[in-house]
Scaffold this motif. Structure first.
Motif, PDB file in Angstrom:
ATOM      1  N   UNK A  16       0.729  -1.344   0.086  1.00  0.00           N
ATOM      2  CA  UNK A  16       0.019  -0.082  -0.118  1.00  0.00           C
ATOM      3  C   UNK A  16       0.779   1.306  -0.165  1.00  0.00           C
ATOM      4  N   UNK A  55      -7.275  12.300  16.869  1.00  0.00           N
ATOM      5  CA  UNK A  55      -7.663  10.913  16.774  1.00  0.00           C
ATOM      6  C   UNK A  55      -6.906  10.072  17.575  1.00  0.00           C
ATOM      7  N   UNK A  94      -2.666  16.437   2.495  1.00  0.00           N
ATOM      8  CA  UNK A  94      -3.335  15.175   1.894  1.00  0.00           C
ATOM      9  C   UNK A  94      -3.360  14.884   0.555  1.00  0.00           C
ATOM     10  N   UNK A  95      -3.026  13.464   0.332  1.00  0.00           N
ATOM     11  CA  UNK A  95      -2.956  12.934  -1.263  1.00  0.00           C
ATOM     12  C   UNK A  95      -2.045  13.643  -2.085  1.00  0.00           C
ATOM     13  N   UNK A  96      -0.991  14.407  -1.386  1.00  0.00           N
ATOM     14  CA  UNK A  96      -0.050  15.001  -2.277  1.00  0.00           C
ATOM     15  C   UNK A  96       1.135  14.038  -2.581  1.00  0.00           C
ATOM     16  N   UNK A  97       1.887  14.188  -3.750  1.00  0.00           N
ATOM     17  CA  UNK A  97       2.597  13.362  -4.152  1.00  0.00           C
ATOM     18  C   UNK A  97       3.883  13.239  -2.964  1.00  0.00           C
ATOM     19  N   UNK A 113       2.794  11.098  -0.049  1.00  0.00           N
ATOM     20  CA  UNK A 113       2.829   9.830  -0.769  1.00  0.00           C
ATOM     21  C   UNK A 113       4.359   9.180  -0.478  1.00  0.00           C
ATOM     22  N   UNK A 141       0.582   6.147   1.744  1.00  0.00           N
ATOM     23  CA  UNK A 141      -0.891   6.414   1.181  1.00  0.00           C
ATOM     24  C   UNK A 141      -1.873   6.888   2.666  1.00  0.00           C
ATOM     25  N   UNK A 153      -5.166   6.730   3.711  1.00  0.00           N
ATOM     26  CA  UNK A 153      -6.464   6.079   3.670  1.00  0.00           C
ATOM     27  C   UNK A 153      -7.604   6.712   4.459  1.00  0.00           C
ATOM     28  N   UNK A 154      -7.132   7.008   5.565  1.00  0.00           N
ATOM     29  CA  UNK A 154      -8.111   7.846   6.579  1.00  0.00           C
ATOM     30  C   UNK A 154      -8.945   8.981   5.968  1.00  0.00           C
ATOM     31  N   UNK A 155      -7.963   9.704   5.224  1.00  0.00           N
ATOM     32  CA  UNK A 155      -8.593  10.904   4.521  1.00  0.00           C
ATOM     33  C   UNK A 155      -9.547  10.378   3.382  1.00  0.00           C
ATOM     34  N   UNK A 156      -9.635   9.263   2.700  1.00  0.00           N
ATOM     35  CA  UNK A 156     -10.307   8.744   2.086  1.00  0.00           C
ATOM     36  C   UNK A 156     -11.638   7.962   2.496  1.00  0.00           C
ATOM     37  N   UNK A 157     -11.814   8.027   3.914  1.00  0.00           N
ATOM     38  CA  UNK A 157     -12.783   7.336   4.466  1.00  0.00           C
ATOM     39  C   UNK A 157     -12.534   5.889   4.939  1.00  0.00           C
ATOM     40  N   UNK A 158     -11.330   5.434   4.790  1.00  0.00           N
ATOM     41  CA  UNK A 158     -11.088   3.979   4.993  1.00  0.00           C
ATOM     42  C   UNK A 158     -10.331   3.926   6.426  1.00  0.00           C
ATOM     43  N   UNK A 159      -9.787   2.428   6.432  1.00  0.00           N
ATOM     44  CA  UNK A 159      -9.203   2.230   7.834  1.00  0.00           C
ATOM     45  C   UNK A 159      -7.809   1.814   7.203  1.00  0.00           C
ATOM     46  N   UNK A 208     -15.060  10.780  -1.486  1.00  0.00           N
ATOM     47  CA  UNK A 208     -14.195  10.528  -0.176  1.00  0.00           C
ATOM     48  C   UNK A 208     -13.265  11.585   0.188  1.00  0.00           C
ATOM     49  N   UNK A 227     -10.588  15.168   6.775  1.00  0.00           N
ATOM     50  CA  UNK A 227      -8.988  14.786   6.787  1.00  0.00           C
ATOM     51  C   UNK A 227      -8.632  13.633   7.524  1.00  0.00           C
ATOM     52  N   UNK A 259     -13.600   9.082   9.829  1.00  0.00           N
ATOM     53  CA  UNK A 259     -15.201   9.282   9.785  1.00  0.00           C
ATOM     54  C   UNK A 259     -15.856   7.868   9.654  1.00  0.00           C
ATOM     55  N   UNK A 286     -17.733   6.390   7.664  1.00  0.00           N
ATOM     56  CA  UNK A 286     -17.871   6.351   6.111  1.00  0.00           C
ATOM     57  C   UNK A 286     -18.654   4.819   5.979  1.00  0.00           C
ATOM     58  N   UNK A 298     -17.695   2.691   3.989  1.00  0.00           N
ATOM     59  CA  UNK A 298     -16.705   1.728   3.599  1.00  0.00           C
ATOM     60  C   UNK A 298     -16.068   1.223   5.116  1.00  0.00           C
TER      61      UNK A 298
END
Lengths: 206, 64
Positions: A26, A77, A129-132, A135, A140, A142-148, B43, B47, B50, B52, B54
């Protein structure tokens, strides 16, 4: 505000190394650096247990306490992150961490280590967030993408749990109660909160 | 007349060099703002953590 934590359920871990692979893939973690790894206790002996270990994002993180350049910071968090632009690669955090989480990409002459690298809970770093740049330095976000974290989502037996501490402790406690053992361990309420009584758990035994 | 040929050759080399530099600059500009991976659709807001869809799906899988 949610407090993010990892829990590894040793009863479920089958030592597949899926979490380790997911993390490396990842974030394109370089060769020789392992943000997550598996530790097996009593390897080869019947009843051996494995747990997946990385930065545990301690509430009172010793790495933060010993860093001479104060490059660590904690998000709202409870995720412990660090700024690679400030890190001097001294290695103090590695000696302080009880989990061996801090990793160093180099092993050169005169103690040359390079910038420290560790689990970011898949939440990037201080860069945008998400900048090159984010990364490249931290992997990556992922938290900012709404993932874990990818390790926990990849785990086939769901031994490794990640997410809001309130939620995952309930999930873990339910598993322990269902198995019918372990919940009586001294210090449970201190570690996972709530009561030690089974009846206090939603759907728990009386 | 004697200098005409080397001069045109120099011009050709100069033009080729400038062209190469131009292409390199254009590629560098184009890749500078490139993201490693596109964010998931829907998404982009927020920041941090949340609950979501997913994440809710993930919590559901852990209860099996």
């Amino acid at each position: 505000m949610a407090r993010m934590k990892f829990i590894c359920d040793a009863e479920r871990c089958i030592e597949c190394n899926g979490c380790v692979t997911a993390c490396k893939s990842e974030h394109e973690v370089p060769w020789g650096v392992n943000r997550r790894r598996l530790v097996t206790v009593n390897d080869g002996v019947p009843g051996e247990r494995s747990i997946s270990v990385s930065c545990m994002h301690c509430s009172d993180a010793p790495c933060m306490a010993v860093c001479p350049v104060d490059c660590f910071y904690k998000t709202d968090e409870g995720i412990v992150l660090h700024d690679k632009d400030l890190c001097i690669g001294c290695g103090y955090c590695f000696y302080a961490c009880p989990f061996g989480a801090p990793q160093f990409p180099q092993a050169g002459a005169f103690g040359l280590r390079g910038k420290m690298d560790k689990c970011t809970y898949c939440s990037g770093g201080p860069e945008e967030n998400h900048s090159a740049e984010e990364f490249r330095k931290y992997g990556r976000n992922r938290l900012a993408e709404g993932k874990l974290p990818a390790c926990a989502e990849m785990c086939s037996t769901k031994a490794l749990l990640a997410g809001d501490a309130e939620v995952i402790t309930k999930i873990y406690k339910t598993r322990v109660v269902t198995r019918g053992k372990g919940e009586e361990i001294w210090g449970w309420s201190m570690a996972y909160g709530g009561s030690d009584k089974l009846s206090d758990l939603p759907g728990g035994k009386a | 007349m004697k200098n005409a040929k080397p001069s045109s050759r120099r011009n050709f080399l100069l033009t080729a060099g400038l062209g190469t530099a131009g292409v390199a600059a254009a590629v560098a500009t184009a890749t500078r703002g490139e993201k490693p991976r596109a964010a998931m659709p829907g998404a982009t807001e927020g920041s941090g953590y949340r609950l979501s869809e997913h994440v809710q799906k993930y919590y559901k899988t852990t209860k099996v």
